[in-house]
Design a protein around this motif. Structure first.
Motif, PDB file in Angstrom:
ATOM      1  N   LYS A 284      -3.896  32.918  -2.520  1.00 16.38           N
ATOM      2  CA  LYS A 284      -3.615  32.005  -3.633  1.00 16.38           C
ATOM      3  C   LYS A 284      -4.912  31.512  -4.261  1.00 16.38           C
ATOM      4  O   LYS A 284      -5.039  31.412  -5.490  1.00 16.38           O
ATOM      5  N   VAL A 285      -5.895  31.192  -3.445  1.00 20.83           N
ATOM      6  CA  VAL A 285      -7.190  30.728  -3.958  1.00 20.83           C
ATOM      7  C   VAL A 285      -7.825  31.810  -4.827  1.00 20.83           C
ATOM      8  O   VAL A 285      -8.324  31.542  -5.921  1.00 20.83           O
ATOM      9  N   THR A 286      -7.781  33.053  -4.338  1.00 20.81           N
ATOM     10  CA  THR A 286      -8.357  34.172  -5.097  1.00 20.81           C
ATOM     11  C   THR A 286      -7.619  34.383  -6.407  1.00 20.81           C
ATOM     12  O   THR A 286      -8.232  34.519  -7.471  1.00 20.81           O
ATOM     13  N   GLY A 287      -6.283  34.402  -6.341  1.00 19.96           N
ATOM     14  CA  GLY A 287      -5.490  34.584  -7.549  1.00 19.96           C
ATOM     15  C   GLY A 287      -5.691  33.459  -8.545  1.00 19.96           C
ATOM     16  O   GLY A 287      -5.819  33.697  -9.751  1.00 19.96           O
ATOM     17  N   SER A 288      -5.728  32.229  -8.055  1.00 18.06           N
ATOM     18  CA  SER A 288      -5.927  31.081  -8.942  1.00 18.06           C
ATOM     19  C   SER A 288      -7.323  31.087  -9.550  1.00 18.06           C
ATOM     20  O   SER A 288      -7.496  30.768 -10.732  1.00 18.06           O
ATOM     21  N   PHE A 289      -8.327  31.437  -8.744  1.00 20.68           N
ATOM     22  CA  PHE A 289      -9.699  31.498  -9.257  1.00 20.68           C
ATOM     23  C   PHE A 289      -9.787  32.500 -10.414  1.00 20.68           C
ATOM     24  O   PHE A 289     -10.357  32.199 -11.468  1.00 20.68           O
ATOM     25  N   CYS A 290      -9.215  33.672 -10.225  1.00 24.24           N
ATOM     26  CA  CYS A 290      -9.243  34.690 -11.287  1.00 24.24           C
ATOM     27  C   CYS A 290      -8.457  34.224 -12.506  1.00 24.24           C
ATOM     28  O   CYS A 290      -8.864  34.481 -13.648  1.00 24.24           O
ATOM     29  N   SER A 291      -7.341  33.528 -12.282  1.00 27.76           N
ATOM     30  CA  SER A 291      -6.561  32.984 -13.395  1.00 27.76           C
ATOM     31  C   SER A 291      -7.377  31.947 -14.165  1.00 27.76           C
ATOM     32  O   SER A 291      -7.337  31.894 -15.404  1.00 27.76           O
ATOM     33  N   ILE A 292      -8.118  31.131 -13.435  1.00 28.25           N
ATOM     34  CA  ILE A 292      -8.929  30.092 -14.064  1.00 28.25           C
ATOM     35  C   ILE A 292     -10.051  30.698 -14.903  1.00 28.25           C
ATOM     36  O   ILE A 292     -10.313  30.255 -16.031  1.00 28.25           O
ATOM     37  N   ILE A 293     -10.707  31.722 -14.378  1.00 32.64           N
ATOM     38  CA  ILE A 293     -11.766  32.379 -15.148  1.00 32.64           C
ATOM     39  C   ILE A 293     -11.187  32.998 -16.409  1.00 32.64           C
ATOM     40  O   ILE A 293     -11.795  32.959 -17.486  1.00 32.64           O
ATOM     41  N   LEU A 294      -9.985  33.576 -16.302  1.00 32.43           N
ATOM     42  CA  LEU A 294      -9.311  34.125 -17.475  1.00 32.43           C
ATOM     43  C   LEU A 294      -9.036  33.023 -18.493  1.00 32.43           C
ATOM     44  O   LEU A 294      -9.228  33.223 -19.702  1.00 32.43           O
ATOM     45  N   VAL A 295      -8.606  31.860 -18.018  1.00 35.86           N
ATOM     46  CA  VAL A 295      -8.346  30.725 -18.905  1.00 35.86           C
ATOM     47  C   VAL A 295      -9.633  30.295 -19.608  1.00 35.86           C
ATOM     48  O   VAL A 295      -9.637  30.021 -20.822  1.00 35.86           O
TER      49      VAL A 295
END
Length: 381
Positions: A284-295
């Motif tokens: 979840k941390v990895t997925g959220s981190f990548c989502s945040i960078i995309l944002v």
């Protein structure tokens, strides 16, 4: 040599060359504040039908990859740029936020009580409303919000800064926290007081809305990302976000699709996301981190368009700058509604409409507060 190629690929410089205000951060935090207001309408004034509706579950599931973790990420990001970055400054900020946690709980409970009693004095007490009042009062007095999480994270950051931990140390700590968080979440005690402390720290019992320890990962990653951005020249940030956005966006999409496949159906996906929201594991941390960078990348790409819309751009920047005040006030506004409505259960349409009203009311209250405090400061000056 490979490291040199990677360095050139993401445009990192040997020195910090970009130390000004990061405008994309303002857009991200401004949009985040709006998302928070809409989500909280379903968590404060919604009835069971609205809370279990597909609208809420879809909104919540889409919000979960970022949401609170984005708030903590931006906190870590901002701490790499603030002028008050010394350990003693972070300790002061941490203690101040912990104080705000307790103060806000008392204020929410007081607002709810006052509004509920005013309503009762005018219309009489609605059947069953006293039980709802007692339940919500207990919930408010034991409520753990973002102030507690951010305050504790500031204290940890102060220790890391005092020890001069290298960026690699933050990354290693992120991985460690992500791996062990699901196991620390199993810490549950039979003692109510101790269990409340364990729950707000590790999230085992699931009664508090947030838990501190797992969210350290996002603060660490935000700080590392902030230090990286400081080495990216402003005129090369477009290329940086293009490359990082594509890579991280691809990872985020793959992770999101895997979550949907492994937890099919709105109900299964929602239950998984809400569990991972409280105690995020490494995936979840990895997925959220990548989502945040995309944002962040999207915010940077749309910034030229947003800047042309002066009102919207300025409002988002304002929400960003005043996000802590906005966060504190909007919850109180929801409980004003709850108290006056005798905890009437609003439906989906009501929650969406009231979200807009609460956002406007919160904005006006914060503006009024700033006007008053500025006048007081000018008189003292």
């Amino acid at each position: 040599m490979a490291g040199g190629k990677m360095k050139n690929m993401i445009s990192l410089k040997d020195q910090e060359v970009n130390v000004g205000r990061q405008r994309e951060l303002d857009l991200v935090k401004g949009f985040l504040m709006i998302m928070i207001v809409f989500i909280h309408s379903f968590q404060t004034i919604a009835g069971a039908e609205a809370a279990e509706s597909s609208v809420h579950k879809i909104m919540f599931a889409l919000f979960m990859p970022t949401g609170a973790c984005l708030y903590l990420f931006t906190m870590g990001f901002g701490s790499a740029f603030t002028r008050h970055s010394q350990p003693k400054d972070m300790v002061k900020n941490g203690v101040k936020l912990l104080f705000y946690q307790g103060l806000s709980n008392l204020c929410y409970a007081a607002i709810m009580t006052i509004c509920f009693n005013i309503r009762n004095s005018i219309t009489g007490e609605a059947a069953g409303s006293r039980e709802l009042y007692n339940a919500n009062l207990y919930s408010m007095l034991t409520f753990v919000n973002i102030f507690f999480i951010a305050g504790m994270c500031y204290l940890v950051l102060a220790i890391y800064r005092k020890l001069n931990v290298k960026l690699s140390g933050y990354i290693i700590s992120t991985v460690i926290v992500g791996i062990i968080s699901p196991f620390t979440g199993l810490l549950v005690s039979d003692n109510p007081a101790l269990n409340w402390i364990l729950d707000m720290t590790f999230g085992g019992k699931g009664e508090t809305s947030f838990c501190f320890f797992p969210y350290l990962s996002y603060v660490f990653l935000g700080y590392v990302f902030g230090k990286v951005i400081r080495r990216v020249p402003e005129n090369e940030k477009g290329n940086f976000y293009k490359k990082s956005g594509v890579v991280c966006g691809t990872v985020a999409v793959v992770w999101f699709i895997c979550c949907i496949v492994l937890h099919p159906g709105i109900e299964g996906f929602f239950n998984y996301m809400i569990g991972q929201y409280r105690v995020p594991g490494l995936a979840k941390v990895t997925g959220s981190f990548c989502s945040i960078i995309l944002v962040f990348a999207i915010a940077f790409w749309i910034m030229p368009i947003m800047e042309k819309w002066k009102f919207g751009y300025n409002k988002l920047c304002y929400f960003s700058k005043q996000i802590s005040k906005m966060y504190a006030v909007h919850i109180g506004v929801y409980w004003v509604i709850g108290g006056f409505a005798a905890f009437y259960e609003f439906g989906v349409k009501g929650c969406l409409i009231l979200s807009v009203i609460v956002l406007i009311a919160t904005d006006l209250i914060v503006q009024g507060y700033l006007i008053v405090t500025d006048k007081i400061k000018s008189k003292k000056g």
